[in-house]
Design an enzyme around this catalytic site. Structure first.
Site, PDB file in Angstrom:
ATOM      1  N   LYS A 191       1.002  -1.139   0.280  1.00 35.13           N
ATOM      2  CA  LYS A 191       0.156   0.036   0.161  1.00 35.13           C
ATOM      3  C   LYS A 191       0.906   1.130  -0.012  1.00 35.13           C
ATOM      4  O   LYS A 191       1.826   1.137   0.610  1.00 35.13           O
ATOM      5  CB  LYS A 191      -0.770  -0.108   1.103  1.00 35.13           C
ATOM      6  CG  LYS A 191      -1.985  -1.068   1.287  1.00 35.13           C
ATOM      7  CD  LYS A 191      -2.811  -1.202   2.409  1.00 35.13           C
ATOM      8  CE  LYS A 191      -3.761  -2.101   2.481  1.00 35.13           C
ATOM      9  NZ  LYS A 191      -4.564  -2.196   3.768  1.00 35.13           N
ATOM     10  N   GLU A 192       0.530   2.264  -0.838  1.00 40.63           N
ATOM     11  CA  GLU A 192       1.333   3.346  -0.859  1.00 40.63           C
ATOM     12  C   GLU A 192       0.512   4.561  -0.512  1.00 40.63           C
ATOM     13  O   GLU A 192      -0.817   4.590  -0.893  1.00 40.63           O
ATOM     14  CB  GLU A 192       1.754   3.613  -2.132  1.00 40.63           C
ATOM     15  CG  GLU A 192       1.212   3.887  -3.386  1.00 40.63           C
ATOM     16  CD  GLU A 192       2.019   4.211  -4.609  1.00 40.63           C
ATOM     17  OE1 GLU A 192       2.992   3.779  -4.608  1.00 40.63           O
ATOM     18  OE2 GLU A 192       1.442   4.418  -5.425  1.00 40.63           O
ATOM     19  N   LYS A 202       4.393  15.296  -7.408  1.00 39.72           N
ATOM     20  CA  LYS A 202       3.792  14.440  -6.798  1.00 39.72           C
ATOM     21  C   LYS A 202       4.526  13.530  -5.911  1.00 39.72           C
ATOM     22  O   LYS A 202       5.760  12.927  -6.648  1.00 39.72           O
ATOM     23  CB  LYS A 202       3.008  13.827  -7.900  1.00 39.72           C
ATOM     24  CG  LYS A 202       2.003  12.632  -7.061  1.00 39.72           C
ATOM     25  CD  LYS A 202       1.260  11.816  -8.419  1.00 39.72           C
ATOM     26  CE  LYS A 202       0.289  10.846  -7.919  1.00 39.72           C
ATOM     27  NZ  LYS A 202      -0.632  10.634  -9.214  1.00 39.72           N
TER      28      LYS A 202
END
Length: 292
Positions: free
Chosen positions: A206-207, A219
């Site tokens: 998960k990021e 970003k």
């Protein structure tokens, strides 16, 4: 006495002879001073011309290290084997209980168009100062690609969820599924990336999007669960920067920053720019179709 060694290898798409022209000369010193302004305040050549015996004085930005400065000496320059060794001879690590702090750089020929940079730190430290020994390997990899589209248009791809949807669609041989667990593409958005079996040594991670700067077109995303964190990494951050070149073209700069525990240093080999390069090509193809 406690002794140890940290190593890192990076493949460069350039002949070994060309890479050595940078690493084997004072050109590297100038480049470090230019590119690491957040860490290095100033590097002075105290003695020598880049050969054995050359002494450098490195001043660090306040807060960037536990010391203000140190002097290092070039102890080996082997042009035939493309090996360079440098040792701290005054201040810095020596004030923190180290009796040896040596950096070894080796440029290894891979083929005609590529080579490996092997960077090694060797150290010895007194038992009373063992808490100061290196416990983390950190590094950074970057890739730049020019895209024939205005920066504002490229950012519409990179700065939104559109990027994730297209990646999942265009890279089915890499990603089994990409789920948005939370958020709408802004800061705080959490994404679950599930990989095709065999593509990586982990199944998924998960990021979290930690920075989305529309004004500067930057970003950043960090792994917050699973994946690299299961292999000793304490930081795995990806940064995308869209840089305006002219009215019709821009540069996509993709960067990976990482930190990994000393005992897991061998897992640095997991770090690769391949996926980020593929994403840049997807952006190029998509925007080329849009502008056709």
């Amino acid at each position: 006495m406690v002794s140890g060694q940290l190593c890192h290898e990076l493949e460069i798409k350039a002949p070994a002879s060309q890479v050595w022209e940078l690493y084997g000369t004072l050109r590297l010193v100038k480049l470090i001073e230019e590119q690491l302004k957040s860490v290095i305040e100033k590097i002075q050549v105290v003695e020598g011309d880049g050969g054995v015996g050359t002494i450098l004085h490195l001043d660090f930005v306040p807060g960037a290290a536990k010391f203000k400065s140190f002097k290092e000496k070039f102890t080996k320059i082997d042009n035939e084997q493309r090996v360079k060794e440098v040792e701290v001879v005054e201040g810095g690590f020596l004030e923190l209980g180290f009796t040896l702090y040596r950096v070894r750089l080796e440029i290894i020929e891979k083929d005609e168009g590529s080579s490996l940079i092997k960077s090694t730190i060797e150290y010895e430290i007194k038992d009373d100062y063992v808490e100061n020994k290196p416990t983390m390997v950190s590094g950074q990899l970057s890739h730049e690609m020019e895209i024939k589209a205005p920066a504002s248009q490229v950012w519409e791809f990179y700065g939104t969820i559109r990027q994730l949807n297209l990646i999942a669609k265009q890279l089915p041989n890499v990603f089994e599924k990409i789920d948005i667990l939370e958020g709408d593409g802004g800061v705080g958005t959490i994404v679950h990336l599930i990989f095709v079996p065999g593509v990586t040594r982990f199944k998924s991670y998960k990021e979290k999007l930690t920075k989305v700067d529309d004004e500067n077109r930057v970003k950043e995303a960090e792994v917050v669960e699973g994946g690299y964190l299961d292999f000793g990494f304490t930081l795995y951050r990806v940064r995308f920067e869209i840089i305006d070149k002219d009215q019709a073209s821009s540069i996509v700069k993709s960067t990976i920053e990482y930190e990994v525990k000393d005992e897991s240093a061998d897992n640095v080999s997991l770090v690769s720019l391949d996926a980020l390069k593929a994403i840049a090509f997807i952006a190029q193809n998509e925007l080329t179709k849009t502008n056709a």
